[in-house]
Design a protein around this motif. Sequence first.
Motif, short mmCIF file in Angstrom:
data_model
loop_
_atom_site.label_atom_id
_atom_site.label_comp_id
_atom_site.label_asym_id
_atom_site.label_seq_id
_atom_site.Cartn_x
_atom_site.Cartn_y
_atom_site.Cartn_z
N GLY A 19 1.01 -1.22 0.00
CA GLY A 19 -0.10 -0.08 -0.14
C GLY A 19 0.85 1.29 0.19
O GLY A 19 1.77 1.49 0.62
N GLY A 20 0.46 2.11 -0.83
CA GLY A 20 1.27 3.63 -0.81
C GLY A 20 2.51 3.35 -1.49
O GLY A 20 3.04 4.66 -1.64
N THR A 21 2.91 2.52 -2.15
CA THR A 21 4.14 2.50 -2.64
C THR A 21 4.25 3.21 -4.18
O THR A 21 5.16 3.46 -4.83
CB THR A 21 4.62 1.13 -3.05
OG1 THR A 21 4.00 0.42 -3.44
CG2 THR A 21 5.38 0.42 -1.61
N GLY A 22 3.00 3.07 -4.77
CA GLY A 22 2.98 4.15 -5.95
C GLY A 22 2.31 2.88 -7.35
O GLY A 22 2.70 3.12 -8.36
N LYS A 23 1.35 1.99 -6.75
CA LYS A 23 0.71 1.03 -7.89
C LYS A 23 -0.05 1.85 -8.75
O LYS A 23 0.06 1.63 -9.97
CB LYS A 23 -0.48 0.25 -6.88
CG LYS A 23 0.39 -0.69 -6.03
CD LYS A 23 -0.43 -1.66 -5.46
CE LYS A 23 -1.53 -0.86 -4.43
NZ LYS A 23 -1.03 -0.41 -3.16
N THR A 24 -0.99 2.80 -8.20
CA THR A 24 -1.86 3.38 -9.20
C THR A 24 -0.95 4.21 -10.08
O THR A 24 -1.23 4.49 -11.21
CB THR A 24 -2.80 4.47 -8.21
OG1 THR A 24 -3.53 3.50 -7.38
CG2 THR A 24 -3.72 5.08 -9.30
N THR A 25 0.00 5.06 -9.48
CA THR A 25 0.90 5.92 -10.26
C THR A 25 1.63 5.19 -11.17
O THR A 25 1.74 5.50 -12.47
CB THR A 25 1.79 6.44 -9.29
OG1 THR A 25 1.17 7.29 -8.12
CG2 THR A 25 2.66 7.70 -10.04
N ARG B 147 -11.55 3.14 -5.52
CA ARG B 147 -11.32 4.23 -4.99
C ARG B 147 -10.89 5.69 -6.06
O ARG B 147 -10.62 6.77 -5.23
CB ARG B 147 -9.82 3.97 -4.30
CG ARG B 147 -10.10 3.11 -3.49
CD ARG B 147 -8.59 2.49 -2.84
NE ARG B 147 -8.14 3.83 -2.07
CZ ARG B 147 -6.97 3.95 -2.21
NH1 ARG B 147 -6.09 3.16 -3.01
NH2 ARG B 147 -6.39 5.02 -1.53
N ASN C 145 10.15 2.48 -7.06
CA ASN C 145 9.65 3.80 -7.18
C ASN C 145 10.15 4.71 -6.34
O ASN C 145 10.48 4.18 -5.04
CB ASN C 145 8.07 3.94 -7.11
CG ASN C 145 7.37 5.04 -7.58
OD1 ASN C 145 7.70 5.90 -8.32
ND2 ASN C 145 6.02 5.07 -7.00
N MET C 146 10.06 5.97 -6.47
CA MET C 146 10.52 7.19 -5.39
C MET C 146 12.01 6.94 -5.05
O MET C 146 12.20 6.91 -3.80
CB MET C 146 9.71 7.00 -4.40
CG MET C 146 8.01 7.46 -4.66
SD MET C 146 7.08 7.60 -3.33
CE MET C 146 5.91 6.72 -3.36
N PRO D 243 12.31 7.79 -10.35
CA PRO D 243 12.97 8.84 -9.37
C PRO D 243 11.62 9.24 -8.40
O PRO D 243 10.49 9.38 -8.75
CB PRO D 243 13.54 9.69 -10.32
CG PRO D 243 12.63 9.98 -11.51
CD PRO D 243 12.34 8.36 -11.69
N ILE E 215 9.64 12.15 -7.51
CA ILE E 215 9.35 13.54 -8.14
C ILE E 215 9.17 14.44 -6.68
O ILE E 215 8.34 14.30 -6.15
CB ILE E 215 8.35 13.60 -8.92
CG1 ILE E 215 8.22 12.19 -9.87
CG2 ILE E 215 8.07 14.99 -9.54
CD1 ILE E 215 8.96 12.55 -11.35
N ILE F 111 3.03 14.24 -7.87
CA ILE F 111 2.66 13.52 -9.07
C ILE F 111 1.42 14.66 -9.66
O ILE F 111 0.30 14.88 -9.11
CB ILE F 111 2.09 12.28 -8.95
CG1 ILE F 111 3.34 11.35 -8.13
CG2 ILE F 111 1.74 11.63 -10.17
CD1 ILE F 111 4.54 11.29 -9.45
N ARG G 92 -5.82 1.40 4.69
CA ARG G 92 -5.72 2.53 4.08
C ARG G 92 -6.28 3.79 4.76
O ARG G 92 -5.62 4.82 4.96
CB ARG G 92 -6.74 2.70 3.05
CG ARG G 92 -6.37 3.21 1.51
CD ARG G 92 -6.64 2.53 0.56
NE ARG G 92 -5.73 1.82 -0.27
CZ ARG G 92 -6.15 0.55 -0.94
NH1 ARG G 92 -7.13 0.24 -0.86
NH2 ARG G 92 -5.14 0.14 -1.40
#
Lengths: 341, 387
Positions: free
Chosen positions: A20-26, A50, A241-242, A317, A319, A323, B158
């Motif tokens: 969670g929160g690592t950037g799946k959607t991005t 979501r 990511n990141m 990287p 950002i 985003i 979440r």
Amino acid sequence: MTTRDTDWDGVRLHVVTGKGGTGKTTVAAALALALASAGRKVLLIEVEGRQGIARLFDCPPLPYEERKVATGLGARGSGPGGDVYALAVDPEGALLDYLEMFYNLRRTGKALTRLGVVDFATTIAPGLSDVLVTGKATEAARRRVNRRDDSHVYHAVVMDAPPTGRISRFLDVSTEVGSLAKVGPIRTHADTVARVIRSPQTAVHFVTTLEEMPVQETLDGITDLSERTGGAIRPGGIFINMARPAMLDDADLAAAADGTLDVTELAVSLKAAGISDNHGLAADLMTELGEHAQQVALQNRERDELLTSGHPHYELPMIPEGIDLASLYQLATALRDQGAA
Amino acid sequence: MAPVRLDMDRLIDDRRTRIIVCCGSGGVGKTTAAAAIGLRAAERGRQACVLTVDPARRLAQSMGLTSLDNTPREVDGVDTGGGGSLHAMMLDMKRTFDEIVEAHSDPDRAAQILANPFYQSLSSSFAGTQEYMAMEKLGQLRRADEWDLIVVDTPPSRSALDFLDAPQRLGRFLDGRLIRLLTAPAKTGMSAMRVLNAGFAMMTGALTRILGAQVLKDAQTFVTAFDTMFGGFRERAEATYRLLQAPGTAFLVVAAPEPDALREASYFVERLDAERMPLAGLILNRIHTSQAGRLSAARSLAAAETLETQDRPNEAGSDAPRNTIAIAALRMHAERMHLSKRERRLAEHFTSAHPAIPVAEVIAQPEDVHDLAGLRVVGTILSRPGS
Ligand SMILES: Nc1ncnc2c1ncn2[C@@H]1O[C@H](COP(=O)(O)OP(=O)(O)OP(=O)(O)O)[C@@H](O)[C@H]1O
Ligand SMILES: Nc1ncnc2c1ncn2[C@@H]1O[C@H](COP(=O)(O)OP(=O)(O)OP(=O)(O)O)[C@@H](O)[C@H]1O
Ligand SMILES: [Mg+2]
Ligand SMILES: [Mg+2]
């Protein structure tokens, strides 16, 4: 249209998971942009209700309907790319879709959802609602234009999938459904969906940051997926990511970490730039460099750990500004340049 | 406006504090905070027990949490000089669920439920099961009365609200129309069936067609068996919920200085207020600061650029001292100052919306917090008066 080799040429369904929160959607969105080169249509699917895709592309909430949300990246040096479509799949919509498609039972479907059948299934038998959702994705990935033109509607489908902790069960539909239904139409449906998910047309990508827990979850997730399905579901790439870039070369980083860089020299340089070393400013800055070196070392350690798994990996990287649409294309470019699309 | 400082030591030294719950959105540091607070409380003389959920592997190992046996174990390496002690456990949600089933039904029925495929699915994968079981376990530990302070970590989810919502969600589900339909034949006999007949027949017809008759029968068996013990279930959930409203309970909301996490924290404190649950404060975790704050981002960046232009003519083979290190240090510092300023702004946004909420800040450590020494450092920072 240029045909160049990418790491995932035969793959039609890209499943993107991660802690969670690592950037799946991005990352899923950036990958969709990168895959949509000129003349190609790519579908980006969201499954957790979501509206993350709508927020990312700055458009109104997505209905259960495939809609164009962006123009793809295009090959390097050429004009804009093809179209990125998006779809938010929810189990209720998928149930109606399924009943209509296979049984022509849309009205019954509505009655069932009113009774809470979908909530019920999602609660005590998530396998049953998962198969409806994955079924929609595999259907889109296999869809042909029409009877005469049997080319695929979508060059690729990218799914912004549930997090690592849930991904194996989510994708292992035939086992999950099979534990409840030994026979019957839903079982047959699950087996059809499973055939696509277990084929080389599907790859499961893992998004992670270079931190201990996400990396651990990624490695555990890859193992779990292979073990549970006897290697039938294929782990795809690891998307780091990141990542924060190192500011110094390796030798200087090592010296910074050990605290063996010369503070006086730093003070001289500062002075040359018009900054006086009041109250030990140079020493304070040196401490910050030391912490930076420590962080880089930590990142390197986590990266090495990831690479032991031997899967293709890509690095995106951090950002610093966050985003937006422009940075999404920037990430898409990085993915394309690294051969992910 | 400066926020009120959260006085952590006063909270943990106060013997009336019996439960501390660490809530917050995913990955913000709930587990770390819970463990650090438990350790500090133990070392200040409390009989503390930490209930963790999914701790990072190295942290679990350092606390001796190697087996998932669902009972608290004493943690080694704690300074017990002040008369305190630290126990810790990792939640095993399936086992906790199984134990409730066993406690609430006779052995035959329990065996029947435990073997049902729907129960197995529910107990291992329902989205709210972990939250529900964390609450259940908290209730059990509190009733055992072996510790005078229980520190609870909450499941990775979440939204921080999930912890409060999950028990009711399970309740709503079990009260649902469909469940009533499925259990109707067993409960009320055929007369009620006639009333429900039309809907029921259509539904079972369609479901049988899609799922097959066996699946429907299994679901019905499960629901019927489960229904008989649900009263007990609900009572337990309600008792634990009341426990959370009791004066001895203190909630701590953990957030990272990021927009999503702080938004979640805001929702959560408003919700606590609505539920009259006692909030002790906000832990703002992983913030970035600088010892060299007197050098602004703008000046730092300008200096880096000056040095870069000075360096350039020397590039080819000159021995003149290069400024590589200084340039890196200055650019790094500028970035750090930017980050710190952005975080500060986000934090101020939160405190201006919730001016009365005490705040404790924890600086981001250069490494993960994965052992008792690291937890001790976090505990000390948490308790530092003013910063
Ligand atoms: N490369 C990046 N640089 C900077 N910020 C990023 C980057 N990738 C993601 N983010 C930010 O991190 C946050 C989490 O990203 P995202 O929503 O894509 O993660 P996720 O894995 O889909 O999260 P969830 O588990 O909640 O679905 C977002 O605020 C996003 O803008
Ligand atoms: N102040 C800090 N400085 C550096 N690292 C930290 C800090 N606080 C937490 N961490 C690290 O961040 C990671 C996540 O922390 P933690 O596991 O406590 O979060 P969580 O809120 O419990 O996450 P989840 O929602 O997944 O349960 C861990 O690796 C932890 O060591
Ligand atoms: Mg997401
Ligand atoms: Mg945790």
